[in-house]
Design a protein around this motif. Structure first.
Motif, short mmCIF file in Angstrom:
data_model
loop_
_atom_site.label_atom_id
_atom_site.label_comp_id
_atom_site.label_asym_id
_atom_site.label_seq_id
_atom_site.Cartn_x
_atom_site.Cartn_y
_atom_site.Cartn_z
N UNK A 24 0.85 -1.21 0.00
CA UNK A 24 0.00 0.00 0.00
C UNK A 24 0.88 1.25 0.00
N UNK A 25 1.88 1.25 0.86
CA UNK A 25 2.82 2.38 0.92
C UNK A 25 3.43 2.64 -0.45
N UNK A 26 3.97 1.57 -1.04
CA UNK A 26 4.72 1.74 -2.28
C UNK A 26 3.83 2.17 -3.43
N UNK A 27 2.59 1.70 -3.44
CA UNK A 27 1.65 2.12 -4.48
C UNK A 27 1.35 3.62 -4.34
N UNK A 28 1.09 4.05 -3.11
CA UNK A 28 0.76 5.47 -2.89
C UNK A 28 1.96 6.37 -3.19
N UNK A 29 3.16 5.90 -2.87
CA UNK A 29 4.36 6.71 -3.16
C UNK A 29 4.57 6.91 -4.65
N UNK A 65 10.67 -5.16 6.20
CA UNK A 65 9.45 -4.50 5.70
C UNK A 65 9.65 -2.99 5.64
N UNK A 66 10.10 -2.42 6.75
CA UNK A 66 10.28 -0.96 6.78
C UNK A 66 11.42 -0.54 5.84
N UNK A 67 12.40 -1.43 5.67
CA UNK A 67 13.50 -1.14 4.72
C UNK A 67 12.99 -0.99 3.29
N UNK A 68 12.01 -1.83 2.91
CA UNK A 68 11.43 -1.73 1.55
C UNK A 68 10.66 -0.42 1.39
#
Length: 324
Positions: A93-98, A134-137
């Motif tokens: 979700x984070x990476x999609x929004x970024x 996870x947080x590293x990604x």
């Protein structure tokens, strides 16, 4: 019977439902109802973002509500309480929004630029073995964007990289190194300006990695140093680095390291000192005093390497040193 059907939940409903379920994770038993609620909401949010044909209007509503509720910060702060699959969903979700873009704008990047605590919470994930990868990604995706990379580079936290590289498990150490490299090599002009202004502090910290007792750390740091110095954007930094007697002596010692791979990486930094047409007197003095030893050393150095470029560079250095 349609009267009894539940109305489908809107994106803002899903975001608020997730936001409200996160504080309940502490109170409830592991794997309890709160975890089920969080998992369900994450799945539905992911479906909106990654469906076969995501609807821009729904994605926009979803994104706006995540900004309004500070959901991204709460997800990172609570990721250690989530189950394994839910953690992976948070990363996606984070990476999609970024990556979400409107014209030339990246709305999530703009939002996070005003909320640096989200980036630092992701960075501090390296302190917890369970969630560090996870947080590293998430951090890696943030660092692709210059405004966010700049926040980390100019912060005190940036100087915690050596600790996370040196004092963690192999997997976390490699991930932290990858993100250090990303911070220092992707946004060249911004990094060159930073290194110019913070030269002494940066290199006194970075040198601890080059002199590490850990083979992988030492080799990777030397390789990264070579990349930084040979990048055109860092010309001023390189000029300063190769004017230092201490740096030259360090590279000459590393040329004799017991590991052939470390010798090879040190060679690629050492060659910059020798190839410099405007060597400062103190550098030329060291090379001249060690001329015979260096010539003998280089003639026998890695002769078994089948690498034409390396052999040409080595021959060039021999000619340069002979002419001193």
């Amino acid at each position: 019977m349609n009267f009894f059907k539940t109305k489908p939940r809107t994106p803002p409903d899903l975001v608020r439902g997730l936001r409200d379920a996160l504080p309940r994770l502490e109170a409830g038993p592991p794997g309890g109802e709160a975890n089920d609620d969080v998992g369900r909401n994450l799945q539905q949010i992911k479906a909106i973002l990654y469906g076969d044909d995501p609807l821009p209007e729904l994605v926009a509503q979803l994104a706006q509500e995540t900004y309004n509720t500070d959901l991204l910060l709460h997800l990172i702060q609570n990721i250690h309480k989530l189950e394994f699959e839910s953690r992976k969903d948070v990363v996606q979700i984070f990476n999609n929004l970024l990556r979400r873009q409107i014209g030339s704008r990246f709305p999530t990047v703009e939002y996070l630029s005003s909320k640096p605590e989200v980036l630092f919470a992701a960075f501090d994930g390296y302190g917890n073995e369970e969630i560090a990868l996870n947080t590293g990604m998430i951090l890696r995706e943030m660092l692709r964007h210059e405004p966010l990379a700049k926040i980390l580079l100019y912060s005190e936290q940036f100087y915690k990289f050596p600790h996370y590289i040196e004092s963690t498990t192999f997997g976390i150490s490699c991930d932290a190194y990858t993100n250090l490299k990303e911070t220092l090599t992707r946004h060249k002009a911004m990094v060159a300006e930073y290194l110019d202004k913070n030269y002494d502090r940066f290199f006194s910290s970075f040198t601890t990695l080059i002199l590490s007792n850990n083979y992988v750390t030492k080799r990777q740091s030397l390789k990264l140093l070579g990349e930084i110095l040979l990048d055109r954007a860092n010309f001023n930094v390189m000029t300063r680095y190769i004017a230092s007697e201490a740096n030259l002596k360090m590279m000459m010692n590393l040329l004799r390291d017991k590991s052939k791979n470390i010798q090879f990486e040190a060679f690629h930094v050492f060659k910059v000192f020798v190839a410099n047409p405007k060597k400062p007197p103190q550098i030329e003095g060291i090379l001249r005093r060690n001329k015979d030893k260096l010539l003998k050393f280089l003639k026998d150095f890695h002769n078994d390497k089948e690498d034409e470029q390396f052999m040409d560079e080595k021959q060039f250095l021999i000619v340069q040193i002979q002419s001193l």
